[in-house]
Design a protein around this motif. Structure first.
Motif, PDB file in Angstrom:
ATOM      1  N   ARG A  50      44.184  34.151  41.813  1.00  0.00           N
ATOM      2  CA  ARG A  50      43.089  33.183  41.680  1.00  0.00           C
ATOM      3  C   ARG A  50      41.741  33.904  41.657  1.00  0.00           C
ATOM      4  O   ARG A  50      40.852  33.549  40.883  1.00  0.00           O
ATOM      5  CB  ARG A  50      43.127  32.182  42.837  1.00  0.00           C
ATOM      6  N   ALA A  51      41.587  34.908  42.521  1.00  0.00           N
ATOM      7  CA  ALA A  51      40.329  35.657  42.561  1.00  0.00           C
ATOM      8  C   ALA A  51      40.108  36.408  41.253  1.00  0.00           C
ATOM      9  O   ALA A  51      38.983  36.451  40.731  1.00  0.00           O
ATOM     10  CB  ALA A  51      40.336  36.621  43.744  1.00  0.00           C
ATOM     11  N   ALA A  52      41.153  37.007  40.718  1.00  0.00           N
ATOM     12  CA  ALA A  52      41.012  37.753  39.461  1.00  0.00           C
ATOM     13  C   ALA A  52      40.670  36.814  38.303  1.00  0.00           C
ATOM     14  O   ALA A  52      39.801  37.128  37.477  1.00  0.00           O
ATOM     15  CB  ALA A  52      42.297  38.517  39.150  1.00  0.00           C
ATOM     16  N   LEU A  53      41.329  35.665  38.229  1.00  0.00           N
ATOM     17  CA  LEU A  53      41.087  34.739  37.129  1.00  0.00           C
ATOM     18  C   LEU A  53      39.719  34.074  37.221  1.00  0.00           C
ATOM     19  O   LEU A  53      39.195  33.596  36.208  1.00  0.00           O
ATOM     20  CB  LEU A  53      42.191  33.685  37.076  1.00  0.00           C
ATOM     21  N   SER A  54      39.130  34.025  38.393  1.00  0.00           N
ATOM     22  CA  SER A  54      37.811  33.421  38.525  1.00  0.00           C
ATOM     23  C   SER A  54      36.693  34.463  38.454  1.00  0.00           C
ATOM     24  O   SER A  54      35.519  34.102  38.507  1.00  0.00           O
ATOM     25  CB  SER A  54      37.712  32.658  39.851  1.00  0.00           C
ATOM     26  N   ASP A  55      37.038  35.723  38.296  1.00  0.00           N
ATOM     27  CA  ASP A  55      36.050  36.795  38.228  1.00  0.00           C
ATOM     28  C   ASP A  55      35.612  37.012  36.784  1.00  0.00           C
ATOM     29  O   ASP A  55      36.428  37.170  35.880  1.00  0.00           O
ATOM     30  CB  ASP A  55      36.648  38.081  38.801  1.00  0.00           C
ATOM     31  N   TRP A  59      37.479  38.802  32.874  1.00  0.00           N
ATOM     32  CA  TRP A  59      37.531  38.252  31.520  1.00  0.00           C
ATOM     33  C   TRP A  59      36.820  39.166  30.523  1.00  0.00           C
ATOM     34  O   TRP A  59      37.269  39.311  29.380  1.00  0.00           O
ATOM     35  CB  TRP A  59      36.945  36.844  31.495  1.00  0.00           C
ATOM     36  N   ILE A  60      35.742  39.815  30.949  1.00  0.00           N
ATOM     37  CA  ILE A  60      35.067  40.781  30.072  1.00  0.00           C
ATOM     38  C   ILE A  60      35.993  41.965  29.806  1.00  0.00           C
ATOM     39  O   ILE A  60      36.130  42.426  28.661  1.00  0.00           O
ATOM     40  CB  ILE A  60      33.740  41.240  30.706  1.00  0.00           C
ATOM     41  N   SER A  61      36.661  42.455  30.841  1.00  0.00           N
ATOM     42  CA  SER A  61      37.597  43.569  30.683  1.00  0.00           C
ATOM     43  C   SER A  61      38.765  43.181  29.793  1.00  0.00           C
ATOM     44  O   SER A  61      39.211  43.983  28.957  1.00  0.00           O
ATOM     45  CB  SER A  61      38.131  44.012  32.044  1.00  0.00           C
ATOM     46  N   LEU A  62      39.275  41.974  29.951  1.00  0.00           N
ATOM     47  CA  LEU A  62      40.375  41.505  29.116  1.00  0.00           C
ATOM     48  C   LEU A  62      39.951  41.427  27.654  1.00  0.00           C
ATOM     49  O   LEU A  62      40.697  41.844  26.757  1.00  0.00           O
ATOM     50  CB  LEU A  62      40.869  40.145  29.607  1.00  0.00           C
TER      51      LEU A  62
END
Length: 110
Positions: A50-55, A59-62
Motif C-alpha cells: 500500500r505504501a509503495a502504490l501510494s508513493d 510511479w515515476i520509477s515505474l
C-alpha cells in the motif's frame, strides 16, 4: 526412469537456487524488515505494498522503467538482427568480421 534419476540433482539445485530466494523475498515483503537488524522484524501484511502504490516516486520509477524497456529491448533486437544479416552476406573480410564480433563474447570478463 534412469534419465529422471540422473536429472533430479540438477533440478533440485535449480529449484533451491530459484525458489528459495523467491519465497524468502515474498516473506520479507510482508514484514517490517531492516537489513542491519535481521532479528527484529514485525508483521505488517500488505502495508508495504500500500505504501509503495501510494508513493509518487514509485510511479515515476515505474514509468521510467517501462520507457527504458520499450526502447532498449527493440533496439537490441534490431541491432542483433541487422548484425546477423550483415555477417551472413558474402564479402571479402567476412571471417575477420565474424571473429571480431564473436571473440569478445567468448573472452572471460573480470
Amino acid at each position: 526412469m534412469l534419465p529422471y534419476a540422473m536429472l533430479s540433482p540438477a533440478v533440485l539445485v535449480t529449484l533451491a537456487i530459484v525458489f528459495f530466494p523467491m519465497i524468502q523475498t515474498a516473506w520479507m515483503s510482508l514484514h517490517d524488515y531492516v537489513l542491519f537488524r535481521p532479528n527484529d522484524f514485525t508483521w505488517v501484511g500488505l502495508d508495504n505494498f500500500r505504501a509503495a502504490l501510494s508513493d509518487e516516486v514509485f510511479w515515476i520509477s515505474l514509468k521510467h522503467t517501462v520507457i527504458w524497456m520499450c526502447t532498449t529491448i527493440p533496439a537490441q533486437l534490431l541491432l542483433g538482427l541487422v548484425t546477423a544479416l550483415l555477417l551472413n552476406q558474402n564479402f571479402p573480410w567476412r571471417p575477420i568480421a565474424r571473429a571480431l564480433i564473436i571473440i569478445p563474447g567468448l573472452c572471460p570478463r573480470w
